[in-house]
Design a protein around this motif. Sequence first.
Motif, PDB file in Angstrom:
ATOM      1  N   ALA A  98       0.828  -1.209   0.000  1.00  0.00           N
ATOM      2  CA  ALA A  98       0.000   0.000   0.000  1.00  0.00           C
ATOM      3  C   ALA A  98       0.858   1.253   0.000  1.00  0.00           C
ATOM      4  O   ALA A  98       0.549   2.233  -0.687  1.00  0.00           O
ATOM      5  CB  ALA A  98      -0.929  -0.003   1.208  1.00  0.00           C
ATOM      6  N   LEU A  99       1.947   1.229   0.747  1.00  0.00           N
ATOM      7  CA  LEU A  99       2.822   2.392   0.780  1.00  0.00           C
ATOM      8  C   LEU A  99       3.597   2.513  -0.533  1.00  0.00           C
ATOM      9  O   LEU A  99       3.834   3.622  -1.030  1.00  0.00           O
ATOM     10  CB  LEU A  99       3.778   2.303   1.962  1.00  0.00           C
ATOM     11  N   GLY A 100       3.963   1.380  -1.121  1.00  0.00           N
ATOM     12  CA  GLY A 100       4.599   1.423  -2.428  1.00  0.00           C
ATOM     13  C   GLY A 100       3.715   2.068  -3.473  1.00  0.00           C
ATOM     14  O   GLY A 100       4.182   2.859  -4.307  1.00  0.00           O
ATOM     15  N   ARG A 101       2.420   1.759  -3.435  1.00  0.00           N
ATOM     16  CA  ARG A 101       1.469   2.387  -4.343  1.00  0.00           C
ATOM     17  C   ARG A 101       1.404   3.888  -4.092  1.00  0.00           C
ATOM     18  O   ARG A 101       1.353   4.691  -5.027  1.00  0.00           O
ATOM     19  CB  ARG A 101       0.077   1.768  -4.156  1.00  0.00           C
ATOM     20  N   ALA A 102       1.376   4.266  -2.824  1.00  0.00           N
ATOM     21  CA  ALA A 102       1.282   5.687  -2.472  1.00  0.00           C
ATOM     22  C   ALA A 102       2.486   6.460  -2.993  1.00  0.00           C
ATOM     23  O   ALA A 102       2.347   7.594  -3.467  1.00  0.00           O
ATOM     24  CB  ALA A 102       1.172   5.847  -0.960  1.00  0.00           C
ATOM     25  N   ILE A 103       3.657   5.861  -2.927  1.00  0.00           N
ATOM     26  CA  ILE A 103       4.867   6.523  -3.416  1.00  0.00           C
ATOM     27  C   ILE A 103       4.734   6.859  -4.902  1.00  0.00           C
ATOM     28  O   ILE A 103       5.182   7.923  -5.356  1.00  0.00           O
ATOM     29  CB  ILE A 103       6.099   5.640  -3.154  1.00  0.00           C
ATOM     30  N   GLU A 104       4.093   5.980  -5.653  1.00  0.00           N
ATOM     31  CA  GLU A 104       3.933   6.214  -7.095  1.00  0.00           C
ATOM     32  C   GLU A 104       2.772   7.153  -7.402  1.00  0.00           C
ATOM     33  O   GLU A 104       2.748   7.796  -8.453  1.00  0.00           O
ATOM     34  CB  GLU A 104       3.727   4.883  -7.819  1.00  0.00           C
ATOM     35  N   GLN A 105       1.808   7.256  -6.509  1.00  0.00           N
ATOM     36  CA  GLN A 105       0.609   8.055  -6.754  1.00  0.00           C
ATOM     37  C   GLN A 105       0.722   9.490  -6.255  1.00  0.00           C
ATOM     38  O   GLN A 105       0.101  10.405  -6.815  1.00  0.00           O
ATOM     39  CB  GLN A 105      -0.604   7.393  -6.081  1.00  0.00           C
ATOM     40  N   ALA A 106       1.478   9.706  -5.194  1.00  0.00           N
ATOM     41  CA  ALA A 106       1.558  11.035  -4.580  1.00  0.00           C
ATOM     42  C   ALA A 106       2.315  12.009  -5.475  1.00  0.00           C
ATOM     43  O   ALA A 106       3.063  11.606  -6.379  1.00  0.00           O
ATOM     44  CB  ALA A 106       2.230  10.936  -3.215  1.00  0.00           C
ATOM     45  N   SER A 107       2.098  13.289  -5.232  1.00  0.00           N
ATOM     46  CA  SER A 107       2.765  14.340  -6.006  1.00  0.00           C
ATOM     47  C   SER A 107       4.063  14.774  -5.333  1.00  0.00           C
ATOM     48  O   SER A 107       4.237  14.636  -4.114  1.00  0.00           O
ATOM     49  CB  SER A 107       1.843  15.551  -6.138  1.00  0.00           C
ATOM     50  N   ALA A 108       4.973  15.325  -6.130  1.00  0.00           N
ATOM     51  CA  ALA A 108       6.188  15.904  -5.583  1.00  0.00           C
ATOM     52  C   ALA A 108       5.821  16.972  -4.556  1.00  0.00           C
ATOM     53  O   ALA A 108       4.929  17.785  -4.774  1.00  0.00           O
ATOM     54  CB  ALA A 108       7.034  16.506  -6.704  1.00  0.00           C
ATOM     55  N   GLY A 109       6.510  16.953  -3.426  1.00  0.00           N
ATOM     56  CA  GLY A 109       6.230  17.900  -2.351  1.00  0.00           C
ATOM     57  C   GLY A 109       5.292  17.373  -1.289  1.00  0.00           C
ATOM     58  O   GLY A 109       5.183  17.954  -0.205  1.00  0.00           O
ATOM     59  N   ASP A 110       4.583  16.273  -1.582  1.00  0.00           N
ATOM     60  CA  ASP A 110       3.676  15.692  -0.594  1.00  0.00           C
ATOM     61  C   ASP A 110       4.444  15.033   0.543  1.00  0.00           C
ATOM     62  O   ASP A 110       5.577  14.544   0.364  1.00  0.00           O
ATOM     63  CB  ASP A 110       2.781  14.630  -1.234  1.00  0.00           C
ATOM     64  N   VAL A 111       3.817  14.988   1.709  1.00  0.00           N
ATOM     65  CA  VAL A 111       4.307  14.212   2.842  1.00  0.00           C
ATOM     66  C   VAL A 111       3.378  13.007   3.005  1.00  0.00           C
ATOM     67  O   VAL A 111       2.168  13.185   3.199  1.00  0.00           O
ATOM     68  CB  VAL A 111       4.330  15.046   4.140  1.00  0.00           C
ATOM     69  N   LEU A 112       3.921  11.799   2.905  1.00  0.00           N
ATOM     70  CA  LEU A 112       3.109  10.611   3.125  1.00  0.00           C
ATOM     71  C   LEU A 112       2.851  10.458   4.620  1.00  0.00           C
ATOM     72  O   LEU A 112       3.796  10.432   5.419  1.00  0.00           O
ATOM     73  CB  LEU A 112       3.818   9.366   2.593  1.00  0.00           C
ATOM     74  N   VAL A 113       1.593  10.372   4.992  1.00  0.00           N
ATOM     75  CA  VAL A 113       1.210  10.194   6.398  1.00  0.00           C
ATOM     76  C   VAL A 113       0.475   8.862   6.483  1.00  0.00           C
ATOM     77  O   VAL A 113      -0.564   8.676   5.843  1.00  0.00           O
ATOM     78  CB  VAL A 113       0.328  11.346   6.903  1.00  0.00           C
ATOM     79  N   VAL A 114       1.024   7.929   7.274  1.00  0.00           N
ATOM     80  CA  VAL A 114       0.629   6.526   7.185  1.00  0.00           C
ATOM     81  C   VAL A 114       0.097   6.010   8.518  1.00  0.00           C
ATOM     82  O   VAL A 114       0.806   6.043   9.538  1.00  0.00           O
ATOM     83  CB  VAL A 114       1.821   5.659   6.750  1.00  0.00           C
ATOM     84  N   ASP A 115      -1.134   5.523   8.487  1.00  0.00           N
ATOM     85  CA  ASP A 115      -1.688   4.773   9.612  1.00  0.00           C
ATOM     86  C   ASP A 115      -1.376   3.302   9.364  1.00  0.00           C
ATOM     87  O   ASP A 115      -2.042   2.627   8.590  1.00  0.00           O
ATOM     88  CB  ASP A 115      -3.196   4.996   9.707  1.00  0.00           C
ATOM     89  N   ALA A 116      -0.307   2.826  10.027  1.00  0.00           N
ATOM     90  CA  ALA A 116       0.107   1.431   9.888  1.00  0.00           C
ATOM     91  C   ALA A 116      -0.238   0.628  11.126  1.00  0.00           C
ATOM     92  O   ALA A 116       0.411  -0.373  11.446  1.00  0.00           O
ATOM     93  CB  ALA A 116       1.604   1.352   9.600  1.00  0.00           C
ATOM     94  N   GLY A 117      -1.259   1.075  11.844  1.00  0.00           N
ATOM     95  CA  GLY A 117      -1.745   0.316  12.993  1.00  0.00           C
ATOM     96  C   GLY A 117      -0.933   0.473  14.254  1.00  0.00           C
ATOM     97  O   GLY A 117      -1.231  -0.163  15.265  1.00  0.00           O
ATOM     98  N   GLY A 118       0.117   1.301  14.225  1.00  0.00           N
ATOM     99  CA  GLY A 118       0.915   1.505  15.426  1.00  0.00           C
ATOM    100  C   GLY A 118       1.648   0.273  15.903  1.00  0.00           C
ATOM    101  O   GLY A 118       2.047   0.202  17.072  1.00  0.00           O
ATOM    102  N   ARG A 119       1.885  -0.689  15.012  1.00  0.00           N
ATOM    103  CA  ARG A 119       2.518  -1.947  15.417  1.00  0.00           C
ATOM    104  C   ARG A 119       4.038  -1.794  15.530  1.00  0.00           C
ATOM    105  O   ARG A 119       4.676  -1.205  14.663  1.00  0.00           O
ATOM    106  CB  ARG A 119       2.189  -3.040  14.403  1.00  0.00           C
ATOM    107  N   PRO A 120       4.658  -2.386  16.572  1.00  0.00           N
ATOM    108  CA  PRO A 120       6.094  -2.262  16.768  1.00  0.00           C
ATOM    109  C   PRO A 120       6.915  -3.372  16.132  1.00  0.00           C
ATOM    110  O   PRO A 120       8.144  -3.292  16.103  1.00  0.00           O
ATOM    111  CB  PRO A 120       6.228  -2.336  18.293  1.00  0.00           C
ATOM    112  N   ASP A 121       6.264  -4.426  15.622  1.00  0.00           N
ATOM    113  CA  ASP A 121       6.985  -5.659  15.320  1.00  0.00           C
ATOM    114  C   ASP A 121       7.100  -6.002  13.850  1.00  0.00           C
ATOM    115  O   ASP A 121       7.613  -7.065  13.486  1.00  0.00           O
ATOM    116  CB  ASP A 121       6.312  -6.832  16.041  1.00  0.00           C
ATOM    117  N   VAL A 122       6.660  -5.113  12.949  1.00  0.00           N
ATOM    118  CA  VAL A 122       6.762  -5.367  11.520  1.00  0.00           C
ATOM    119  C   VAL A 122       6.814  -4.028  10.800  1.00  0.00           C
ATOM    120  O   VAL A 122       6.047  -3.124  11.108  1.00  0.00           O
ATOM    121  CB  VAL A 122       5.596  -6.247  11.016  1.00  0.00           C
TER     122      VAL A 122
END
Length: 218
Positions: free
Chosen positions: A65-89
């Motif tokens: 999902a984050l790989g897709r976002a990297i290709e979809q977002a515009s230059a200058g954007d900040v990716l802000v990611v809700d990854a569940g707050g997990r510490p182990d992956v």
Amino acid sequence: MTDVTQTRSAAADWIAWGSAATGDALRGEGYPFQCMDAGIHAVAPGMKVAGPAYTVRTYPGATWALGRAIEQASAGDVLVVDAGGRPDVIIMGELMSMRAQQRGIAGVVVDGAVRDIADIDALGFPMFARYVCPRSGTHDKVGQWQTPIACGRVVVNPGDWIVADESGVTAVPADVVEPVARATAQVKAKEAAIARHLKAGCDLGTACEKAAASLHTE
């Protein structure tokens, strides 16, 4: 389409003002809960970023999902990611950071784990995360983009303005960016005036009073 030149110019102002002054200005404007919790932090010293949020929600460790976002977002954007707050992956490491940097992504804020910190630091790519962990993620195709998310216990919507540095991460709601920018500039001007009076030998209370008086007459 994002105006990259305008975005970078605005980002430079916000970076100079910083996350703390931005948070103070937001509180003064009636938005007291826009600073992410202290768990979301720069993964290496000196990292700073500002820009419009491109939001991602993903299953913990689902790097696809984050790989897709990297290709979809515009230059200058900040990716802000809700990854569940997990510490182990992890959700991101050096190679994804390299690709994000190539595409002009300004930086990443992750409520979850990342890895390859020394390599990301060497790239000069701003990364803010809750955890650091060496365990790899997965390619499970689970994710959402440009939807409201929670990151660092703050709701972030697409287009909200992110300001992040070593003090933490602050999110400015998109519909109040202009008034908050004016208020943040005023906060910094007041802080500079207080600092001048402190250097002149005033106690903090007197310095604050003199600063307020001088700014009021300008």
